[in-house]
Design a protein around this motif. Structure first.
Motif, PDB file in Angstrom:
ATOM      1  N   GLY A 164       0.814  -1.205   0.000  1.00  0.00           N
ATOM      2  CA  GLY A 164       0.000   0.000   0.000  1.00  0.00           C
ATOM      3  C   GLY A 164       0.848   1.256   0.000  1.00  0.00           C
ATOM      4  O   GLY A 164       2.070   1.214   0.138  1.00  0.00           O
ATOM      5  N   LYS A 165       0.169   2.398  -0.146  1.00  0.00           N
ATOM      6  CA  LYS A 165       0.868   3.674  -0.269  1.00  0.00           C
ATOM      7  C   LYS A 165       0.664   4.585   0.933  1.00  0.00           C
ATOM      8  O   LYS A 165       1.125   5.713   0.938  1.00  0.00           O
ATOM      9  N   LYS A 166      -0.028   4.103   1.949  1.00  0.00           N
ATOM     10  CA  LYS A 166      -0.259   4.925   3.125  1.00  0.00           C
ATOM     11  C   LYS A 166       1.047   5.088   3.909  1.00  0.00           C
ATOM     12  O   LYS A 166       1.827   4.143   4.026  1.00  0.00           O
ATOM     13  N   PRO A 167       1.279   6.277   4.459  1.00  0.00           N
ATOM     14  CA  PRO A 167       2.501   6.468   5.262  1.00  0.00           C
ATOM     15  C   PRO A 167       2.455   5.640   6.540  1.00  0.00           C
ATOM     16  O   PRO A 167       1.371   5.360   7.071  1.00  0.00           O
ATOM     17  N   MET A 168       3.613   5.239   7.025  1.00  0.00           N
ATOM     18  CA  MET A 168       3.683   4.463   8.263  1.00  0.00           C
ATOM     19  C   MET A 168       4.552   5.211   9.269  1.00  0.00           C
ATOM     20  O   MET A 168       5.650   5.638   8.962  1.00  0.00           O
ATOM     21  N   HIS A 169       4.009   5.387  10.466  1.00  0.00           N
ATOM     22  CA  HIS A 169       4.729   6.126  11.494  1.00  0.00           C
ATOM     23  C   HIS A 169       4.856   5.315  12.786  1.00  0.00           C
ATOM     24  O   HIS A 169       4.977   5.881  13.861  1.00  0.00           O
ATOM     25  N   SER A 170       4.794   4.007  12.673  1.00  0.00           N
ATOM     26  CA  SER A 170       4.948   3.164  13.859  1.00  0.00           C
ATOM     27  C   SER A 170       6.420   3.109  14.261  1.00  0.00           C
ATOM     28  O   SER A 170       7.307   3.557  13.530  1.00  0.00           O
ATOM     29  N   ALA A 171       6.676   2.563  15.441  1.00  0.00           N
ATOM     30  CA  ALA A 171       8.049   2.441  15.939  1.00  0.00           C
ATOM     31  C   ALA A 171       8.204   1.120  16.671  1.00  0.00           C
ATOM     32  O   ALA A 171       7.289   0.681  17.380  1.00  0.00           O
ATOM     33  N   SER A 172       9.364   0.496  16.494  1.00  0.00           N
ATOM     34  CA  SER A 172       9.631  -0.792  17.128  1.00  0.00           C
ATOM     35  C   SER A 172      11.059  -0.813  17.645  1.00  0.00           C
ATOM     36  O   SER A 172      11.987  -0.349  16.974  1.00  0.00           O
ATOM     37  N   ARG A 173      11.236  -1.350  18.843  1.00  0.00           N
ATOM     38  CA  ARG A 173      12.568  -1.588  19.402  1.00  0.00           C
ATOM     39  C   ARG A 173      12.685  -3.075  19.719  1.00  0.00           C
ATOM     40  O   ARG A 173      11.940  -3.605  20.542  1.00  0.00           O
TER      41      ARG A 173
END
Length: 324
Positions: free
Chosen positions: A255-264
């Motif tokens: 998909g083309k939606k922006p992603m702003h998640s974060a993972s450590r």
């Protein structure tokens, strides 16, 4: 303590944040039947239910989890959700589950934030994961828990792979990788942790990129033209205790939606037994790195030819070399 008073007090203090428990009266009433030694606990947190304040009532059990970190490991008390639509049960063993995870069984810790939905996952050597969901307003408390788990789970003697990772990481260490404007936040996530862990070194970093299908299936190709696949960016770092990867909640997303998640993702260096690097079966220019620890398999997905690919491949080659 009077039940009504206890309920009213718990209700009055209820919110989406994660609170540290310091006094016996701060323990949610649902879990008070379980022996909790607050004097021995290094960190005790109570995780609220993911409900709006306006939907909470004084007679509800308002906390999903009690997390008790002591010198031996992490104990997680979890409310049984199947009773949500039934009359409230008296607190006791039948109202919640108990899971004990000793430090020596922890092979990875992953803390993910996707919008306001947080997920903490402990991967264990037996392959039985433990997951705690929480509201994003409690992320700072979860950061403290992850740091404590990292410190205690990495105390064991390193395996041969640990020395190969440290050596390869040192050779590839870079100061400021170009991740692109959108993924610059991943570098910020690393910097935030490195302020608390001064020995943590940035080994490599790469930004997001679109990837192509492997093979020539025309139907799949048309679908991917309208909904392309993005391999998301990551920062790989480490010290003499753990490998850390800062990225998004998924490696590959269509998909083309922006992603702003974060993972450590934190992998204690005493945990992995083996490492394997192989091309992704479905996408060109994508490599899958698999770290095995007991019954658990942890996958990292990185661009072919990237710094992460090179340093992890070289670590794998060192371990596989004769005489190692």
């Amino acid at each position: 303590m009077d039940t009504t008073a206890a309920g009213t007090s718990e209700y009055d203090r209820f919110g989406p944040w994660i609170d540290e428990v310091r006094l016996p009266e701060d323990i949610p009433r649902l879990f008070r039947g379980h022996p909790v030694d607050l004097d021995a606990g290094r960190l005790v947190l109570k995780v609220p239910r993911n409900i709006a304040r306006r939907d909470a009532t004084a007679d509800m059990d308002l906390y999903d989890h009690l997390l008790v970190l002591d010198d031996d490991g992490l104990t997680v008390l979890s409310r049984r959700t199947e009773h949500d639509h039934q009359p409230r049960r008296a607190p006791g063993p039948g109202a919640f589950d108990v899971r004990d995870v000793p430090f020596e069984d922890v092979v990875a810790v992953r803390d993910v934030m996707n919008l306001l939905d947080g997920t903490l996952t402990l991967h264990t050597r037996t392959g039985s994961d433990l997951t705690v969901r929480y509201n994003g307003s409690g992320r700072s408390a979860m950061r403290a828990l992850v740091d404590e788990l990292r410190a205690r789970a990495s105390e064991g003697y390193p395996r041969p792979l640990a020395f190969a990772l440290i050596d390869s990481g040192a050779q590839h260490a870079c100061a400021t990788p170009d991740l692109g404007r959108v993924d610059a936040s991943l570098l910020g996530d690393f910097q935030d942790v490195s302020r608390r862990l001064p020995g943590l070194t940035l080994w490599s970093g790469h930004g997001r990129r679109q990837v192509a299908l492997r093979g020539a299936d025309p139907v799949k190709a048309i679908g991917h033209a309208f909904s392309p696949v993005t391999l998301h960016g990551a920062v790989v770092a480490g010290d003499s205790f753990a490998l850390e990867v800062f990225g998004r909640h998924e490696w590959l997303v269509r998909g083309k939606k922006p992603m702003h998640s974060a993972s450590r993702l934190v992998i204690p260096l005493n945990a992995p037994d083996t490492i394997d690097v192989a091309p992704h079966p479905d996408y060109l220019g994508v490599m899958v790195v698999t770290l095995s620890a007991g019954a658990t398999r942890i996958e990292l997905v990185v661009p072919e030819g990237s710094g992460a690919h090179r340093l992890l491949s070289e670590a794998a080659a060192q371990v596989a070399a004769p005489g190692r």
